[in-house]
Enzyme design. Structure first.
Site, PDB file in Angstrom:
ATOM      1  N   GLU A 172       0.840  -1.208   0.000  1.00 27.50           N
ATOM      2  CA  GLU A 172       0.000   0.000   0.000  1.00 27.50           C
ATOM      3  C   GLU A 172       0.870   1.250   0.000  1.00 27.50           C
ATOM      4  OE1 GLU A 172      -2.794  -0.120   3.270  1.00 27.50           O
ATOM      5  OE2 GLU A 172      -3.073   2.054   3.258  1.00 27.50           O
ATOM      6  N   GLU A 176      -2.987  10.637   2.447  1.00 25.04           N
ATOM      7  CA  GLU A 176      -4.195  10.730   3.264  1.00 25.04           C
ATOM      8  C   GLU A 176      -4.342  12.139   3.827  1.00 25.04           C
ATOM      9  OE1 GLU A 176      -5.780   6.784   5.194  1.00 25.04           O
ATOM     10  OE2 GLU A 176      -3.754   7.149   5.929  1.00 25.04           O
TER      11      GLU A 176
END
Ligand SMILES: *[C@@H]1O[C@H](CO)[C@@H](O)[C@H](O)[C@H]1NC(C)=O
Ligand SMILES: *[C@@H]1O[C@H](CO)[C@@H](O)[C@H](O)[C@H]1NC(C)=O
Ligand SMILES: *[C@@H]1O[C@H](CO)[C@@H](O)[C@H](O)[C@H]1NC(C)=O
Ligand SMILES: *[C@@H]1O[C@H](CO)[C@@H](O)[C@H](O)[C@H]1NC(C)=O
Ligand SMILES: *[C@@H]1O[C@H](CO)[C@@H](O)[C@H](O)[C@H]1NC(C)=O
Ligand SMILES: *[C@@H]1O[C@H](CO)[C@@H](O)[C@H](O)[C@H]1NC(C)=O
Ligand SMILES: *[C@@H]1O[C@H](CO)[C@@H](O)[C@H](O)[C@H]1NC(C)=O
Ligand SMILES: *[C@@H]1O[C@H](CO)[C@@H](O)[C@H](O)[C@H]1NC(C)=O
Length: 373
Positions: A172, A176
């Protein structure tokens, strides 16, 4: 921080009533590194449940499935600039996605989207008090390359906007944006879902208001270097050689889908650390929410440039996994196998229960919650 890694995963796990229904319909057998799926329900979905049909598409974990080739091959990368003049390239209900990435560029995994269509198309991902957030996933995978998302984030405490890459074995790479900080973005990365003792996350600051202004957020993922950029300026760089722990390369290295999402981190079912990280409990009486009827993040474009590490054969349609190397990283190869499994057909047997989501969904929700805890 733990919360960061947890965050991306939470949206996936608590996803969609649909997932809950299918889980129930197919018996709800769970899968993990030590308990692989049986041949009768060979595919381990991204939610960690065994099944067939749609379980074998995006997110299906080959290492936890019955065999390395139980999951459908992953649609190969294609360089493109995606804009959203309308919603025709997005499949609005994953039930009807059968693995054909020529027909659709994105799946709407949960939630709602609208096209505000100002200046030629602008996609709004919606968060409401009841929808649990919205997530789009690319139908195609990228195995190294450069991805730039031009987006505007939410600006509300507890509301997180995210632009990430996620592989089927949970490598990943993250951008964010906790909504209480509209001058900051956070970067992170994970290898095979492993949560490191010391976070790999960083905060990048001093941006002009990320809610009011479009910025270009880039993930430049190459075999030797991972670079995060904002508006073309490098803000973080990681060398693959710096991500080696005990002789094992913990650098993201498997084909990944691109995911764009808005999700509620400031709600009572989240751990307090996650709530705090995201800026506190969501205020559902916020004037913005009351005016629009939802919170939102806006996506203007997603620019994808593939950089596969080996030359793509002209007949390549997909990526497939091979065995683990001695350092626990599976090999990845091009293939010309189809990515289409006609999941619509294989789902027909369970369609009847989909309407029961409110009943089975709640059970699945707590089961998933328990698994996560
Ligand atoms: C894997 O799944 C099995 C069967 O559900 C369970 O008993 C076991 O505890 C799980 N292992 C891990 C590491 O989660
Ligand atoms: C997706 O389609 C199925 C089957 O028609 C339907 O039952 C379900 O409600 C749909 N899901 C959404 C989110 O609209
Ligand atoms: C995928 O969709 C395209 C466009 O509709 C179509 O031409 C192609 O035949 C489909 N592929 C498969 C394997 O169904
Ligand atoms: C959105 O705007 C573009 C360019 O102005 C136009 O071509 C397109 O038809 C519009 N789409 C919708 C759904 O109105
Ligand atoms: C913002 O800029 C100031 C001054 O250059 C610097 O001290 C601070 O660390 C920056 N903040 C972030 C989060 O990057
Ligand atoms: C898309 O990204 C590539 C690679 O970063 C870049 O060379 C190209 O200029 C970008 N295209 C647009 C229209 O921004
Ligand atoms: C491959 O390595 C991963 C990561 O260590 C491990 O979880 C998985 O069980 C291994 N799979 C096989 C088939 O050896
Ligand atoms: C797929 O690849 C195999 C092995 O390389 C080859 O024999 C076959 O002709 C290819 N099939 C198609 C449809 O290209």
């Amino acid at each position: 921080m733990f919360t960061l890694s947890r965050s991306s995963r939470v949206l996936g796990l608590l996803s969609l009533g649909l997932a809950g229904s299918l889980v129930s319909a197919q018996g709800g057998q769970t899968c993990n590194a030590t308990t692989l799926c049986p041949s009768s329900a060979p595919c381990c979905s991204e939610y960690g449940f065994c099944g067939s049909g749609s379980f074998c598409l995006g997110g299906c974990n080959p290492l936890y499935s019955n065999a390395l080739d139980s999951c459908m091959p992953e649609p190969v990368c294609e360089s493109a600039i995606h804009t959203f003049p309308d919603l025709s390239r997005i499949i609005m209900n994953t039930t009807y996605y059968g693995g054909n990435a020529t027909e659709h560029d994105w799946t709407l995994d949960k939630g709602q989207i609208i096209n505000t269509n100002t200046s030629g198309g602008e996609l709004a991902l919606l968060l409401t008090e009841t929808n649990g957030g919205t997530r789009l996933s690319s139908t195609r995978y990228i195995h190294y390359g450069t991805i730039t998302a031009r987006l505007k984030t939410g600006r509300w405490g507890g509301v997180v906007t995210a632009f990430i890459t996620m592989s089927d074995i949970k490598d990943e790479i993250d951008w964010e944006f906790p909504g209480s900080q509209i001058t900051e973005g956070q970067t992170n990365y994970f290898w095979q879902g492993d949560i490191p003792a010391q976070t790999h996350g960083t905060t990048v600051g001093n941006l002009t208001d990320t809610f009011s202004n479009y910025h270009d957020y880039t993930i430049d993922w190459q075999p030797d270097t991972l670079t995060w950029l904002i508006d073309g300026n490098i803000v973080r760089q990681l060398k693959a050689s710096d991500a080696v722990t005990n002789g094992v390369s913990q650098y993201p290295n498997t084909p990944s889908r691109i995911q764009l999402s808005i999700w509620p981190a400031g709600i009572s079912s989240e751990p307090s650390g996650t709530v705090e990280w995201s800026g506190g409990m969501i205020n559902w009486q916020d004037p913005d929410y009351e005016t629009a009827g939802h919170f939102y993040a806006l996506i203007q474009s997603v620019n994808i440039t593939c950089s596969d590490p080996t030359t793509e054969p002209s007949d390549a349609t997909s990526y497939v996994y091979g065995k683990n190397s001695s350092t626990f990283t599976p090999s990845v190869a091009f293939s010309n196998l189809t990515t289409v499994n006609g999941a619509v057909g294989s789902l027909s047997g369970v369609k009847g229960v989909l309407g029961l989501w409110t009943v089975v969904g709640a059970a699945a929700f707590s089961l998933l919650g328990a698994l996560l805890a």
